[in-house]
Motif scaffolding. Structure first.
Motif, PDB file in Angstrom:
ATOM      1  N   SER A  30      41.933  29.874  36.600  1.00 25.22           N
ATOM      2  CA  SER A  30      40.507  30.738  37.111  1.00 25.22           C
ATOM      3  C   SER A  30      40.606  32.039  36.268  1.00 25.22           C
ATOM      4  O   SER A  30      39.513  32.547  35.779  1.00 25.22           O
ATOM      5  CB  SER A  30      40.508  31.068  38.304  1.00 25.22           C
ATOM      6  N   LEU A  95      37.806  28.379  40.720  1.00 25.12           N
ATOM      7  CA  LEU A  95      37.871  29.163  41.882  1.00 25.12           C
ATOM      8  C   LEU A  95      37.662  28.391  43.377  1.00 25.12           C
ATOM      9  O   LEU A  95      38.614  28.869  44.212  1.00 25.12           O
ATOM     10  CB  LEU A  95      36.467  30.208  42.036  1.00 25.12           C
ATOM     11  N   ALA A  99      40.859  28.845  45.770  1.00 26.05           N
ATOM     12  CA  ALA A  99      40.789  29.099  47.260  1.00 26.05           C
ATOM     13  C   ALA A  99      41.151  27.871  48.159  1.00 26.05           C
ATOM     14  O   ALA A  99      41.842  28.218  49.167  1.00 26.05           O
ATOM     15  CB  ALA A  99      39.140  29.411  47.626  1.00 26.05           C
ATOM     16  N   ILE A 135      39.226  35.328  47.732  1.00 27.58           N
ATOM     17  CA  ILE A 135      38.010  34.662  46.948  1.00 27.58           C
ATOM     18  C   ILE A 135      36.996  34.632  47.913  1.00 27.58           C
ATOM     19  O   ILE A 135      35.699  35.046  47.526  1.00 27.58           O
ATOM     20  CB  ILE A 135      38.479  33.434  46.323  1.00 27.58           C
ATOM     21  N   TYR A 139      33.362  36.336  47.122  1.00 28.10           N
ATOM     22  CA  TYR A 139      32.022  35.638  47.089  1.00 28.10           C
ATOM     23  C   TYR A 139      30.946  36.090  47.812  1.00 28.10           C
ATOM     24  O   TYR A 139      29.896  36.075  47.414  1.00 28.10           O
ATOM     25  CB  TYR A 139      32.412  34.012  47.310  1.00 28.10           C
ATOM     26  N   MET A 154      34.798  38.236  40.883  1.00 32.79           N
ATOM     27  CA  MET A 154      35.634  37.214  41.129  1.00 32.79           C
ATOM     28  C   MET A 154      36.880  37.117  40.626  1.00 32.79           C
ATOM     29  O   MET A 154      38.013  36.755  40.860  1.00 32.79           O
ATOM     30  CB  MET A 154      34.871  35.817  40.868  1.00 32.79           C
ATOM     31  N   ALA A 157      39.216  39.300  42.157  1.00 28.92           N
ATOM     32  CA  ALA A 157      39.770  38.534  43.347  1.00 28.92           C
ATOM     33  C   ALA A 157      41.127  37.536  43.039  1.00 28.92           C
ATOM     34  O   ALA A 157      42.057  37.195  43.640  1.00 28.92           O
ATOM     35  CB  ALA A 157      38.594  37.722  44.047  1.00 28.92           C
ATOM     36  N   VAL A 158      40.778  36.808  41.918  1.00 26.30           N
ATOM     37  CA  VAL A 158      41.847  35.881  41.476  1.00 26.30           C
ATOM     38  C   VAL A 158      43.078  36.832  40.962  1.00 26.30           C
ATOM     39  O   VAL A 158      44.252  36.373  41.038  1.00 26.30           O
ATOM     40  CB  VAL A 158      41.207  35.133  40.272  1.00 26.30           C
TER      41      VAL A 158
END
Length: 176
Positions: A30, A95, A99, A135, A139, A154, A157-158
């Motif tokens: 990701s 993603l 998650a 994640i 979002y 995003m 977040a990864v």
């Protein structure tokens, strides 16, 4: 029953320790796709040269002169959103996979906790929560309208998932 309970506990513990690798792999995939998308967006937004800008302005001025009078001109139709590229779809699915794998990892960790095992460091729970929530929270925070901004959110977040999963592994059960 004790012997069977210990074997189930050992199985869950080993599964929890091994399952970190798919979470990290999905996170790295990701991250790579997100960075490629960001670089691609950055290149699209790069300033054009002065000669290109002058040519584009001349073309736009000629197009305005050749259009009908303002009172008879129709309003331009709203342009539809560009279709998603294969890379954007791959990013979305990676993603989702990251998650989902993180949620499965946390569920396995919950079973390990229920079996009586505890991590060496209580921060392990915090890292697990970060893996689980990064994640989905990102979002919700993204507005799904500004593509570049959403990719940045995003991708961050990864990075949080990868970092938290790595730290959770380091503070996990049976590790000094």
């Amino acid at each position: 029953f004790r012997e069977r309970g210990k074997s189930v506990q050992a199985f869950l513990l080993n599964l929890h320790l091994i399952f970190v690798w798919p979470v990290l792999l999905a996170g790295v995939v990701s991250l790579i796709i997100g960075l490629i998308l960001l670089i691609d967006r950055w290149r699209q937004l790069a300033p054009i040269s002065t000669a290109q800008a002058t040519a584009q302005a001349t073309t736009n001025a000629e197009a305005i002169e050749t259009t009908a009078a303002p009172e008879t001109a129709e309003k331009p139709a709203a342009t539809p959103a560009p279709p998603q590229t294969t890379l954007q779809r791959a990013f979305r699915w990676s993603l989702i996979a990251t998650a989902a794998l993180g949620a499965i990892q946390v569920a396995i960790g919950g079973l390990v906790f229920a079996s009586g095992e505890r991590p060496n460091d209580p921060l392990h729970y915090v890292y697990g929560a970060i893996v689980l929530l990064s994640i989905p929270i990102a979002y919700v925070y993204s507005d799904q309208k500004q593509v570049r901004r959403d990719i940045i959110i995003m991708t961050i977040a990864v990075v949080a998932v990868i970092g938290a999963a790595t730290r959770a592994f380091m503070t996990g059960i049976g590790l000094p």
